[in-house]
Design a protein around this motif. Sequence first.
Motif, mmCIF file in Angstrom:
data_model
loop_
_atom_site.group_PDB
_atom_site.id
_atom_site.type_symbol
_atom_site.label_atom_id
_atom_site.label_comp_id
_atom_site.label_asym_id
_atom_site.label_seq_id
_atom_site.Cartn_x
_atom_site.Cartn_y
_atom_site.Cartn_z
ATOM 1 N N GLU A 51 0.805 -1.218 0.000
ATOM 2 C CA GLU A 51 0.000 0.000 0.000
ATOM 3 C C GLU A 51 0.845 1.278 0.000
ATOM 4 O OE1 GLU A 51 -3.379 0.387 0.034
ATOM 5 O OE2 GLU A 51 -3.687 -1.764 -0.137
ATOM 6 N N ILE A 52 2.173 1.162 0.106
ATOM 7 C CA ILE A 52 2.982 2.364 0.285
ATOM 8 C C ILE A 52 2.884 3.300 -0.924
ATOM 9 C CG2 ILE A 52 4.579 1.222 1.855
ATOM 10 C CD1 ILE A 52 6.663 1.312 -0.386
ATOM 11 N N PRO A 53 3.046 4.596 -0.674
ATOM 12 C CA PRO A 53 2.961 5.573 -1.764
ATOM 13 C C PRO A 53 4.237 5.590 -2.597
ATOM 14 C CG PRO A 53 3.518 6.674 0.277
ATOM 15 C CD PRO A 53 3.270 5.224 0.626
ATOM 16 N N LYS A 54 4.123 6.171 -3.761
ATOM 17 C CA LYS A 54 5.288 6.344 -4.623
ATOM 18 C C LYS A 54 6.077 7.589 -4.213
ATOM 19 C CE LYS A 54 6.763 6.214 -9.373
ATOM 20 N NZ LYS A 54 6.397 5.865 -10.733
ATOM 21 N N LEU A 55 5.403 8.514 -3.529
ATOM 22 C CA LEU A 55 6.007 9.787 -3.157
ATOM 23 C C LEU A 55 5.372 10.288 -1.863
ATOM 24 C CD1 LEU A 55 7.833 12.216 -4.174
ATOM 25 C CD2 LEU A 55 5.744 13.137 -5.192
ATOM 26 N N ILE A 56 6.187 10.895 -1.013
ATOM 27 C CA ILE A 56 5.688 11.548 0.196
ATOM 28 C C ILE A 56 5.902 13.044 0.005
ATOM 29 C CG2 ILE A 56 5.967 11.853 2.692
ATOM 30 C CD1 ILE A 56 7.015 8.905 2.732
ATOM 31 N N LEU A 57 4.847 13.786 0.165
ATOM 32 C CA LEU A 57 4.878 15.246 0.046
ATOM 33 C C LEU A 57 4.504 15.807 1.403
ATOM 34 C CD1 LEU A 57 5.045 17.752 -1.801
ATOM 35 C CD2 LEU A 57 2.618 17.415 -2.298
ATOM 36 N N MET A 58 5.430 16.531 2.017
ATOM 37 C CA MET A 58 5.142 16.997 3.374
ATOM 38 C C MET A 58 5.541 18.440 3.604
ATOM 39 S SD MET A 58 8.040 15.135 5.726
ATOM 40 C CE MET A 58 8.129 16.439 6.937
ATOM 41 N N ASP A 59 4.681 19.107 4.353
ATOM 42 C CA ASP A 59 4.954 20.467 4.798
ATOM 43 C C ASP A 59 6.039 20.409 5.859
ATOM 44 O OD1 ASP A 59 4.766 23.181 5.286
ATOM 45 O OD2 ASP A 59 2.874 23.054 6.366
ATOM 46 N N PHE A 80 13.495 -0.532 4.641
ATOM 47 C CA PHE A 80 13.073 -0.694 3.261
ATOM 48 C C PHE A 80 11.711 -1.371 3.228
ATOM 49 C CE2 PHE A 80 12.740 -3.118 -0.659
ATOM 50 C CZ PHE A 80 13.102 -2.184 -1.601
ATOM 51 N N PRO A 81 10.833 -0.969 2.382
ATOM 52 C CA PRO A 81 10.959 0.019 1.313
ATOM 53 C C PRO A 81 10.549 1.437 1.707
ATOM 54 C CG PRO A 81 8.956 -1.220 0.973
ATOM 55 C CD PRO A 81 9.627 -1.802 2.197
ATOM 56 N N LEU A 82 9.916 1.616 2.882
ATOM 57 C CA LEU A 82 9.427 2.952 3.253
ATOM 58 C C LEU A 82 10.524 3.995 3.348
ATOM 59 C CD1 LEU A 82 6.552 2.276 5.777
ATOM 60 C CD2 LEU A 82 6.436 3.699 3.752
ATOM 61 N N GLY A 83 11.663 3.629 3.896
ATOM 62 C CA GLY A 83 12.745 4.591 4.039
ATOM 63 C C GLY A 83 13.327 5.060 2.721
ATOM 64 N N GLN A 84 12.981 4.350 1.640
ATOM 65 C CA GLN A 84 13.491 4.700 0.313
ATOM 66 C C GLN A 84 12.522 5.538 -0.511
ATOM 67 O OE1 GLN A 84 16.691 3.835 -0.152
ATOM 68 N NE2 GLN A 84 16.435 3.051 1.918
ATOM 69 N N VAL A 85 11.306 5.715 -0.026
ATOM 70 C CA VAL A 85 10.321 6.515 -0.764
ATOM 71 C C VAL A 85 10.805 7.967 -0.794
ATOM 72 C CG1 VAL A 85 7.938 7.374 -0.779
ATOM 73 C CG2 VAL A 85 8.412 4.988 -0.136
ATOM 74 N N PRO A 86 10.826 8.587 -1.967
ATOM 75 C CA PRO A 86 11.252 9.986 -2.036
ATOM 76 C C PRO A 86 10.331 10.881 -1.204
ATOM 77 C CG PRO A 86 11.066 9.047 -4.234
ATOM 78 C CD PRO A 86 10.490 8.055 -3.284
ATOM 79 N N VAL A 87 10.953 11.813 -0.488
ATOM 80 C CA VAL A 87 10.212 12.786 0.308
ATOM 81 C C VAL A 87 10.475 14.172 -0.267
ATOM 82 C CG1 VAL A 87 9.866 13.808 2.591
ATOM 83 C CG2 VAL A 87 10.411 11.361 2.391
ATOM 84 N N VAL A 88 9.410 14.815 -0.685
ATOM 85 C CA VAL A 88 9.492 16.188 -1.169
ATOM 86 C C VAL A 88 8.930 17.066 -0.064
ATOM 87 C CG1 VAL A 88 8.658 17.836 -2.892
ATOM 88 C CG2 VAL A 88 9.275 15.499 -3.581
ATOM 89 N N THR A 89 9.768 17.930 0.470
ATOM 90 C CA THR A 89 9.304 18.864 1.494
ATOM 91 C C THR A 89 8.921 20.178 0.820
ATOM 92 O OG1 THR A 89 11.570 19.578 1.931
ATOM 93 C CG2 THR A 89 10.689 17.879 3.365
ATOM 94 N N PHE A 90 7.940 20.828 1.394
ATOM 95 C CA PHE A 90 7.562 22.136 0.885
ATOM 96 C C PHE A 90 7.215 23.040 2.053
ATOM 97 C CE2 PHE A 90 3.708 19.662 0.910
ATOM 98 C CZ PHE A 90 2.701 20.526 1.302
ATOM 99 N N SER A 91 7.400 24.330 1.834
ATOM 100 C CA SER A 91 7.204 25.297 2.897
ATOM 101 C C SER A 91 7.080 26.692 2.315
ATOM 102 C CB SER A 91 8.403 25.248 3.855
ATOM 103 O OG SER A 91 8.271 26.214 4.871
ATOM 104 N N SER A 92 6.518 27.578 3.100
ATOM 105 C CA SER A 92 6.507 28.994 2.730
ATOM 106 C C SER A 92 7.874 29.614 2.975
ATOM 107 C CB SER A 92 5.447 29.738 3.542
ATOM 108 O OG SER A 92 4.182 29.205 3.269
ATOM 109 N N SER A 93 8.685 28.940 3.758
ATOM 110 C CA SER A 93 10.009 29.448 4.122
ATOM 111 C C SER A 93 11.022 29.247 2.995
ATOM 112 C CB SER A 93 10.516 28.708 5.372
ATOM 113 O OG SER A 93 11.882 28.982 5.598
#
Length: 144
Positions: A51-59, A80-93
Motif C-alpha cells: 500500500e505504500i505511496p510512490k512519493l511523500i509530500l510533506m509540509d 526498506f521500502p518505506l525509508g526509500q520513498v522519495p520525500v518532497v518537502t515544501f514550505s513557505s520558508s
Amino acid sequence: MRIFLVEDNEDQGTLIQKIVQQSLPNVQIIWARSPKEALVQLDAWTYQEWEIPKLILMDLYMPDRIDGLALLEYIKNMPFPLGQVPVVTFSSSDNSADILKTYELGASSYLKKPVDYDQWLLYFQTLGSYWLETVTLPANRYRL
C-alpha cells in the motif's frame, strides 16, 4: 498510484487534493493532517508494504519546523521500502537553514509553496511529470 500528503493546514490540504484530482487524475492522495497521524499511517505501511505511496509530500512547518524535521528524519530511518520513498518537502520558508537541514536529513527535494491557484496547478503538473512519469525509482517487491 499514491502520494502521501502530510499537511496540517486544512485549507492548503484541501486545495492540494483538488489540484491533484484536476492535474493528476490517476493519483490517489492519502492525507495525514498532523505528524502524529502521519506516524500512525507510516507504521501501518510497515505491515502493508503493498500500500505504500510512490512519493511523500510533506509540509515542513507542522505547526513548527521541529515537527516537520523530526518526521522527515523518522521516515528516512524507516526500513526498506518505506525509508526509500522519495520525500518532497515544501514550505513557505525560503530560509537557507531550513533548506539545508531538510537535505541533510534525506529529503529528495525542497520546494517553496506557491502563492496562488495557477501557481499551485503548475507546481503539481511539474511535480507529477517529474516524480510520477520521468524519474526511475527503485522497485520493491510489492510494486505492480
